[in-house]
Scaffold this motif. Structure first.
Motif, PDB file in Angstrom:
ATOM      1  N   VAL A 533       0.836  -1.205   0.000  1.00  0.00           N
ATOM      2  CA  VAL A 533       0.000   0.000   0.000  1.00  0.00           C
ATOM      3  C   VAL A 533       0.868   1.250   0.000  1.00  0.00           C
ATOM      4  CG1 VAL A 533      -1.681   1.315   1.349  1.00  0.00           C
ATOM      5  CG2 VAL A 533      -1.962  -1.149   1.093  1.00  0.00           C
ATOM      6  N   GLY A 553      -3.541   6.136   2.124  1.00  0.00           N
ATOM      7  CA  GLY A 553      -3.496   4.687   2.285  1.00  0.00           C
ATOM      8  C   GLY A 553      -2.825   4.293   3.577  1.00  0.00           C
ATOM      9  N   ILE A 589      -7.314   4.161   0.659  1.00  0.00           N
ATOM     10  CA  ILE A 589      -7.087   2.711   0.764  1.00  0.00           C
ATOM     11  C   ILE A 589      -7.037   2.356   2.243  1.00  0.00           C
ATOM     12  CG2 ILE A 589      -5.571   0.783   0.186  1.00  0.00           C
ATOM     13  CD1 ILE A 589      -4.383   2.508  -2.045  1.00  0.00           C
TER      14      ILE A 589
END
Length: 689
Positions: A533, A553, A589
């Motif tokens: 990520v 994220g 995310i």
């Protein structure tokens, strides 16, 4: 049934059925009414018994309560035999005043009434000497000899009215003789009518009578009601007195009879039931006639079906089949007779090698076929020895039978095999063309960076140095060269973008072709989701910033079982779409640890997807907004590939969206059993190229 086919035969059948049904209905009705009459009488007696029990309890309670009060007064007098009139009235008032059945109470030392309460109603009994009244003296002596409460009556009082007389002898202590001394007697008069009123006798819906005067039970005289009640099979109930008992008897006002109206509904019901039963029986006879006619129609209809049809009953015996069923299984046709077991028919065909796939493994084939047939829900293809292919469809009926169809799909099978062969050829062609398509694109993509920045070429550097050396004389030429280089840069930039887009399209088509052919290889190993990520956020941040969007994220230090390259492809497909269709806000995310599974969410604040188009998101060549898709490009294969990659990882992917508010993609990955350092993302990406 031939005997009933004629007109007279059917008429006799109808008449006979009518007589039988009516006779049976009449017999059942008579038996029912007899039993119901007994039941209703028992119910009636139970109702009278219940009410009589309540009356009895009330009478016993009233008498017991006043008897206890009298004993309390007798005890008080025994302790204070010389009490004054005022004190006697005060004690009596507290003891008896609240009882509505109380009439009066009297003290009779030496059996001569000296005091009574209330005084205004009892003046006539003051001075009454029980010794001079034989019938009262007997009751007094009974109270003295028994030492308990004795009740007499009901009797007519001197001052008027009927009452129950309750007496209790009083003993006082004689300290000189060191022994109890008979002081006299305490008498209590209870209003008999008030007791009956309290028990609700006047409100009963049946007749009641009582006997047992002076507590003598059934041998005593009548004290209430008519003696005739005791002769009418009454409900009897015993009333327990301080000494002795009474008996009550109760019967309905009209006697133990059931009104005819009680049977009216039942009679109407039996009449309607008999008519309904007759209709059903006559209808059944009619159905038999129609069945004989419909059997022929059914046989004609079955034989009109182009496919094979058969029905096996709950015992797995052949009940029906059409001619086409026998034609398809020509080798077994002789065994297909009504009542033949399915197993016997299959064995007959095995013996004649009717089933191509069973040759050499007959017993195993038989076991498999019988198990599938028993389970129901069969949908298989079967090849016969003559080369034909049949589609077998079987399903269970509610009664445990089996309905089966046999469809000749030989032509369809041949066409499908040809289509599968063509698809295989397509996959092989794409595999061969993969190198041929990517090689020239690699050359193009390798050269476009220099075309986009031609000043980096040695020849361009030499040219610029030569022009600088000429000075002002080459100014016009230098301007033209700069214009040429600018035009080359613009054109090269377009070539670079188109080549990259073409490479993406080729990769999508080749990847989906591999997935369809089941040849996509997965290199699954423990992978740090947090590092993945972080790398993606770093890579896409500049692209997001160019559009004025945020990209966030965050993931815990979790390891998943995944193919690094394919997982990156999943994120890339989702993030590219999110950034394409988001104009304000940004993309987030997030990762949720679910134990054995890890849940990943990618949400954006973009245009969203209409609810009716959500089911199509993961379809191949699907583009929700064709106008927007045309502006940003795309094959419509990205999300279809993404879904298949997640499935190959053993996970699931879903999408939710609100039009105008954004979209969220959610997928799951299996948690790694052990944490292992993975190859850096950039090295992996370079290796895949």
């Amino acid at each position: 049934m031939k005997a009933f086919r004629g007109k007279n035969g059917w008429f006799a059948c109808y008449i006979g059925a009518t007589i039988i049904v009516l006779a049976a209905t009449l017999v059942v009705w008579l038996l029912y009414e007899r039993e119901n009459r007994v039941f209703l009488l028992e119910q009636q007696r139970s109702s009278v018994q219940s009410q009589l029990d309540e009356v009895t309890r009330e009478i016993e309670t009233a008498i017991a309560t006043q008897t206890a009060a009298l004993e309390s007064l007798a005890t008080f007098v025994s302790l204070e035999p010389d009490l004054s009139k005022e004190k006697f009235e005060a004690v009596s008032r507290r003891t008896f005043l609240k009882a509505r059945e109380f009439k009066h109470v009297a003290l009779a030392p030496d059996f001569v009434v000296s005091m009574a309460y209330p005084s205004e109603r009892t003046r006539s009994i003051i001075g009454l000497d029980h010794n001079k009244i034989p019938e009262q003296l007997a009751a007094v002596e009974k109270a003295v000899s028994s030492g308990a409460v004795v009740m007499a009556g009901p009797v007519d009082l001197v001052q008027g009215g009927r009452a129950l007389i309750v007496r209790k002898a009083v003993q006082t202590s004689d300290f000189g003789a060191f022994a109890p001394r008979l002081w006299g007697i305490v008498s209590l008069a209870l209003d008999f009518e008030a007791i009956l009123e309290r028990a609700g006798v006047d409100d009963l819906d049946f007749k009641i009578a009582m006997r047992g005067k002076d507590g003598l039970g059934m041998s005593g005289g009548m004290i209430f009601g008519e003696p005739l009640v005791f002769t009418q099979s009454p409900i009897l109930q015993k009333i327990n007195l301080p000494q002795g008992s009474w008996y009550t008897a109760a019967v309905p006002v009209t006697g133990w009879t059931i009104p005819q109206a009680a049977f009216l509904k039942a009679r109407i019901g039996f009449a309607l039931g008999g008519i309904s039963l007759l209709i059903l029986v006559l209808g059944a006879i009619r159905l038999v006639h129609l069945r004989m006619r419909s059997d022929a129609q059914l046989k004609t209809a079955m034989n009109s079906i182009a496919d094979g049809f058969a029905y096996y009953d709950s015992s797995d015996r052949l009940a029906l089949c059409n001619d086409n069923y026998r034609k398809l299984y020509a080798a077994s046709a002789k065994a297909m007779v009504p009542g033949a077991k399915f197993e016997s028919i299959v064995r007959y065909g095995l013996e004649r090698q009717q089933y191509a796939e069973a040759i050499g493994r007959e017993e195993a084939f038989l076991k498999e076929r019988l198990a599938a047939h028993k389970a129901g829900g069969v949908d298989v293809e079967q090849q016969l020895a003559d080369g034909r292919w049949l589609k077998i469809l079987e399903t269970k009926t509610p009664d445990g039978g089996t309905v089966g169809f046999r469809v000749d799909i030989t032509e369809l099978k041949n066409a499908r095999d040809a289509a599968e062969a063509a698809n295989t050829a397509k996959s092989e062609f794409l595999d061969v063309m993969s190198h041929e398509l990517r090689t020239p694109l690699t050359v193009v993509l390798g050269g476009t960076p220099f075309l986009c920045k031609p000043e980096m070429l040695p020849t361009a550097t030499k040219l610029f140095n030569s022009l600088e050396a000429r000075g002002e004389s080459a100014a016009d030429l230098k301007a033209e060269v700069d214009a040429l280089l600018h035009a080359l840069k613009t054109l090269a930039s377009k070539v670079d973008r188109s080549a990259k887009h073409l490479l993406t399209l080729i990769n999508d088509v080749l990847d989906y072709s591999k997935i369809e052919a089941g040849r996509m290889q997965m290199n699954v190993k423990p992978l740090s989701l947090a590092a993945t990520v972080e790398d993606l956020v770093n890579e896409y941040s500049s692209k997001a910033e160019k559009k004025g969007l945020y990209l966030e994220g965050e993931a815990p230090d979790i390891y998943v079982e995944a193919d690094q390259i394919r997982l990156r492809q999943v994120f890339t497909n989702i993030l590219d779409n999110a950034l394409k269709f988001t104009e304000q806000g940004g993309v987030t995310i997030s990762v949720d640890d679910r134990g054995a599974q890890v849940k990943v969410n990618v949400s954006d604040t973009g245009v969203g997807i209409p609810e009716d188009r959500l089911p199509e998101v993961f379809d191949k060549f699907s583009q929700v907004d064709s106008s927007a898709s045309r502006k940003v490009g795309g094959t419509g294969l990205g999300m279809a590939i993404t879904k298949q990659i997640i499935k190959l990882h053993g996970g699931e992917i879903s999408v939710s969206s609100q039009l105008g508010e954004g979209t969220e993609f959610t997928f799951t990955l299996p948690r790694a059993l052990a944490d292992v350092e993975e190859v850096p993302m950039e090295d992996s990406a370079a290796a895949s190229a």
